[in-house]
Write an enzyme that holds these catalytic residues in place. Sequence first.
Site, PDB file in Angstrom:
ATOM      1  N   ARG A 123      43.294  43.013  32.864  1.00  0.00           N
ATOM      2  CA  ARG A 123      41.961  43.219  32.292  1.00  0.00           C
ATOM      3  C   ARG A 123      41.188  44.360  32.946  1.00  0.00           C
ATOM      4  O   ARG A 123      41.213  44.532  34.166  1.00  0.00           O
ATOM      5  CB  ARG A 123      41.142  41.935  32.378  1.00  0.00           C
ATOM      6  CG  ARG A 123      41.663  40.888  31.431  1.00  0.00           C
ATOM      7  CD  ARG A 123      40.880  39.628  31.581  1.00  0.00           C
ATOM      8  NE  ARG A 123      39.812  39.468  30.624  1.00  0.00           N
ATOM      9  CZ  ARG A 123      38.616  39.020  30.921  1.00  0.00           C
ATOM     10  NH1 ARG A 123      38.292  38.741  32.172  1.00  0.00           N
ATOM     11  NH2 ARG A 123      37.710  38.852  29.990  1.00  0.00           N
TER      12      ARG A 123
ATOM     13  N   GLU B 263      29.963  33.448  22.697  1.00  0.00           N
ATOM     14  CA  GLU B 263      29.252  33.258  23.963  1.00  0.00           C
ATOM     15  C   GLU B 263      27.813  33.778  23.947  1.00  0.00           C
ATOM     16  O   GLU B 263      26.881  33.046  24.279  1.00  0.00           O
ATOM     17  CB  GLU B 263      30.043  33.950  25.077  1.00  0.00           C
ATOM     18  CG  GLU B 263      29.363  33.872  26.421  1.00  0.00           C
ATOM     19  CD  GLU B 263      30.137  34.580  27.514  1.00  0.00           C
ATOM     20  OE1 GLU B 263      31.256  35.067  27.255  1.00  0.00           O
ATOM     21  OE2 GLU B 263      29.617  34.652  28.640  1.00  0.00           O
TER      22      GLU B 263
ATOM     23  N   GLU C 137      33.905  39.571  39.154  1.00  0.00           N
ATOM     24  CA  GLU C 137      33.105  38.335  39.212  1.00  0.00           C
ATOM     25  C   GLU C 137      33.664  37.356  40.238  1.00  0.00           C
ATOM     26  O   GLU C 137      33.818  36.163  39.957  1.00  0.00           O
ATOM     27  CB  GLU C 137      33.039  37.701  37.815  1.00  0.00           C
ATOM     28  CG  GLU C 137      32.440  38.632  36.788  1.00  0.00           C
ATOM     29  CD  GLU C 137      32.226  37.999  35.416  1.00  0.00           C
ATOM     30  OE1 GLU C 137      32.976  37.079  35.069  1.00  0.00           O
ATOM     31  OE2 GLU C 137      31.302  38.443  34.720  1.00  0.00           O
TER      32      GLU C 137
ATOM     33  N   ASN D 220      39.755  33.029  34.755  1.00  0.00           N
ATOM     34  CA  ASN D 220      39.303  32.611  36.085  1.00  0.00           C
ATOM     35  C   ASN D 220      40.290  31.523  36.500  1.00  0.00           C
ATOM     36  O   ASN D 220      40.044  30.340  36.341  1.00  0.00           O
ATOM     37  CB  ASN D 220      37.880  32.052  36.040  1.00  0.00           C
ATOM     38  CG  ASN D 220      36.867  33.145  35.748  1.00  0.00           C
ATOM     39  OD1 ASN D 220      37.067  34.302  36.122  1.00  0.00           O
ATOM     40  ND2 ASN D 220      35.778  32.792  35.074  1.00  0.00           N
TER      41      ASN D 220
ATOM     42  N   GLU E  15      39.704  43.656  23.540  1.00  0.00           N
ATOM     43  CA  GLU E  15      39.372  42.238  23.702  1.00  0.00           C
ATOM     44  C   GLU E  15      38.141  41.930  22.854  1.00  0.00           C
ATOM     45  O   GLU E  15      37.067  42.485  23.061  1.00  0.00           O
ATOM     46  CB  GLU E  15      39.107  41.935  25.186  1.00  0.00           C
ATOM     47  CG  GLU E  15      38.907  40.457  25.464  1.00  0.00           C
ATOM     48  CD  GLU E  15      38.778  40.133  26.964  1.00  0.00           C
ATOM     49  OE1 GLU E  15      39.562  40.666  27.789  1.00  0.00           O
ATOM     50  OE2 GLU E  15      37.868  39.361  27.307  1.00  0.00           O
TER      51      GLU E  15
ATOM     52  N   LYS F   3      42.922  38.707  35.589  1.00  0.00           N
ATOM     53  CA  LYS F   3      41.564  39.185  35.864  1.00  0.00           C
ATOM     54  C   LYS F   3      41.499  39.358  37.377  1.00  0.00           C
ATOM     55  O   LYS F   3      41.654  38.385  38.115  1.00  0.00           O
ATOM     56  CB  LYS F   3      40.548  38.156  35.389  1.00  0.00           C
ATOM     57  CG  LYS F   3      39.111  38.389  35.841  1.00  0.00           C
ATOM     58  CD  LYS F   3      38.169  37.338  35.232  1.00  0.00           C
ATOM     59  CE  LYS F   3      36.738  37.494  35.713  1.00  0.00           C
ATOM     60  NZ  LYS F   3      35.818  36.524  35.084  1.00  0.00           N
TER      61      LYS F   3
ATOM     62  N   ASP G 185      29.518  43.398  28.065  1.00  0.00           N
ATOM     63  CA  ASP G 185      30.060  42.047  27.959  1.00  0.00           C
ATOM     64  C   ASP G 185      29.710  41.380  26.634  1.00  0.00           C
ATOM     65  O   ASP G 185      28.800  40.563  26.589  1.00  0.00           O
ATOM     66  CB  ASP G 185      29.497  41.214  29.134  1.00  0.00           C
ATOM     67  CG  ASP G 185      30.292  39.946  29.359  1.00  0.00           C
ATOM     68  OD1 ASP G 185      31.303  39.764  28.682  1.00  0.00           O
ATOM     69  OD2 ASP G 185      29.888  39.153  30.230  1.00  0.00           O
TER      70      ASP G 185
ATOM     71  N   GLU H  63      21.164  39.888  15.167  1.00  0.00           N
ATOM     72  CA  GLU H  63      20.750  41.064  15.945  1.00  0.00           C
ATOM     73  C   GLU H  63      19.239  41.264  15.813  1.00  0.00           C
ATOM     74  O   GLU H  63      18.556  41.572  16.787  1.00  0.00           O
ATOM     75  CB  GLU H  63      21.489  42.308  15.467  1.00  0.00           C
ATOM     76  CG  GLU H  63      21.114  43.559  16.273  1.00  0.00           C
ATOM     77  CD  GLU H  63      21.868  44.807  15.844  1.00  0.00           C
ATOM     78  OE1 GLU H  63      22.281  44.889  14.669  1.00  0.00           O
ATOM     79  OE2 GLU H  63      22.032  45.714  16.684  1.00  0.00           O
TER      80      GLU H  63
END
Length: 843
Positions: free
Chosen positions: A335, A411, A302, A221, A405, A298, A383, A529
């Site tokens: 990307r 995250e 978004e 970003n 990636e 990117k 994601d 998980e």
Amino acid sequence: MRSLLWLAVVGLAVAEDGLAAWLRYARVPSASRHLGKLPSAVVTLNATKGYPVHTAGQELVDGIGGLFGKKLTVAKSKPKGTTATVGTVSAYVDKNPSAAKGLPDLVEDGFYLKISKGNVLILGQNERGALYGAFHYLSVIAQGNVSDFTLTSNPDAPVRWVNQWDNMQDGGTHGSVERGYGGDSIFFWDGHIREDLTRAGQYARLLASIGINAVVANNVNANASILTPENMDGLARIADVFRPYGVQLGVSLNFAAPQLLGGLDTFDPLDKTVVNWWQGIADNLYKRIPDMAGYLVKANSEGQPGPMTYNRTLADGANLFARTLRPHGGIILFRAFVYDHRSLNQTLDWKADRANAAVNYFDGLDDKFEDNVVIQIKYGPIDFQVREPVSPLFTHLRRTGATVELQITQEYLGQQAHVVYLAPMWKELLDFDLRVDSKPSTLKSIVSGKRFGQKLTGYAGVVNVGTNTTWLGSHLAMSNLYAYGKLAWDPEQTSTGILKEWTTLTFGHDKLVHDVITKISMESWPAYEDYSGNLGIQTLTDILLGHYGPNPGSQDGNPWGQWTRADDDTIGMDRTVWNGTGFAGQYPPEIAAMYENIETTPDNLLLWFHHVPYTQKLKSGKTVIQHFYDAHYKGSATAQTFVTLWEKLKGRIDKERYEHVLFRLIYQAGHSLVWRDSVNQFYFNKSGIPDELGRVGNHKYRIEAEEMELKGYKSYRVSPFEAASGYHCVVTETNSTVGTATTKLKVPSGKYDLAVNYYDMALGNSTWELFVDRKLVGKWKGDLEYELGRAPSPYIDGQTAARKTFRGVRVKKGSELKVVGRPDGLEPAPIDYISVLPEGTVD
Ligand code: GCW
């Protein structure tokens, strides 16, 4: 300088604050017995200071010095005695033409090692390869192996990059490092490149030791101001501290920079003035950084600008940069994470699906990209979730190369406050066979370029280290960075093998230390998980705020497209072709058929591909809902064992790292219960189907704070409801009122574990005190926002919910139990409940 470096290395090993990571060069057991099997001098071939062969020489001296206490000399030509010779193949062959025949073929960055009776030959295909060889040799001897061997090692793929999501400014998207949990950016501050780039150099050293060849330092970003002349000078300084380690610099671009920074009235990729503007940028960058790796972009994702703004294709966008880089030899990683987070409508369109976006956007473009374009594809179609199928886009690009990636920064996977060793997950993805043209087509064979024959392919890892001395915020999380580099070099390595190496280098040789770290690490992803999202429903974390903590309800009802489509009776995304979004049809026929059919879809992805009743039977024989309940109990029970396992290591590793890890494991054990109860409570409430084992909603050891006798505290209804036991907690009546919550215990006299569930918001540092019969049991502060790097949150919810446990507290029947909460700032000392647990019980 040499002696300074030497001091630095020795000093780091002493401090054990994590900074030296796996390059501690700590003394190996019985070091003195091995001295005869080691070189006595180092010869570097054609070494220039500031370049990798020179660095390799230094590392050998520092490494053998630290590991064995043997001080080596550096010589230009062959000295007497055993020697470590390091250089490129061509430099070696120049000196020894007759040796050429015996040398193996190396690909770019590859190396050759020959160890024989203390003589060591380390040859790289290029300078970087020579440094990799030196690090490899040091790693082998650090693990205590000084025997003779010969090894040829070539990387599986040429692109082995890491991405940092560092903002130019603190307070940018999510702070200084977007989705970073290890402190501020080591590269940028206050809109500029930092003056002191010591940490950037140390980072490059770590990365070189695991075969990483480029770092994109600024966030995808991207802020257009990265391209001002002053900042380009700063980038050149970063490249300068990377260069000794053979790590190249990459730069993220903002597609609209011609307008935002250049003052043009357009950023249309086909506009001549735009093309010229970007050519000027490339020329200016390469004037300063002749060995720059290239760009990362990117676009149209978004809210980021991109070529589609002008109805141009993604290929038009990528090629614009590719052409400006070509004269300089750079490449562009473009990307595939392209989707529109504004227009997806869950209610109106059963077939709407964010997972479809990448293939939809890129289909038909495979032969349109310039040959220095690489498409960077997240492992899964959504994601970085706890479980996703491999992105089908990998099967649609046969001419254009791809990188996979992976995300080292956790995250959606616990933000380094939870231990989650990721290598097993990555291995599953890399080993997955996509059956293109009904032929073996593992993901690893695609990203190595072997399956389709592209030249530029590989790996991109989102790392997001910060200024914290632990780099990632947690010592144990560093095994993920290590494993990433190792797998990018050679995806055939095993998760346990990599872990073993890392553990030895990081914590030493003690068998118990190894057993404990292996057990915790290997159980950690399955446990996470289990207590987060099961059966392919995604992580179920809060997707609207910090991506941390449970919040199943946040997935649906918004255009972000991470939907579960859970209602009172059913759950899951129907991604079939016959009745759903059609996503399953994006795979090659054999795989598409497997996912299309509920019978052949593996249980762990059932809800990714199918919309089913909660009572749907799994292959295990359980219903979906019972599986949810059981998995959450199982996973959180496993997390409790991490604490007791780790406690066995007291005194066996240094105190500093022991305590640091222990603190996090205790936190994780508590937070795993928050996860368990929130998710179970949420789906129990929705489905109305009771837990066959009667656990969900029944907590006989708990005392709800709102049911205690309150003074200065009041009951507060928590949102989302499932983030509080009994849907309520207590908060102080005002920001300055001290609150007390009191009750009389009805349990038989004895020893109990007392657990207080509270909320630690980032709005202040309340204190709590727990008393039994007016005797202080313990006191703690709400300062997790400083102790843990996880996303700070101002809310009372699953992100901030935490637990403090006091073990083995003596109470009597009728004892008075009291919590005193002192608010601070805007944090009203919230308490959810207190569990009075017979010793060893968990609830
Ligand atoms: O997962 C999402 C993250 C964003 C990130 C984006 C991306 C850099 O929440 O923080 O932005 O992915 O990968 O571009």
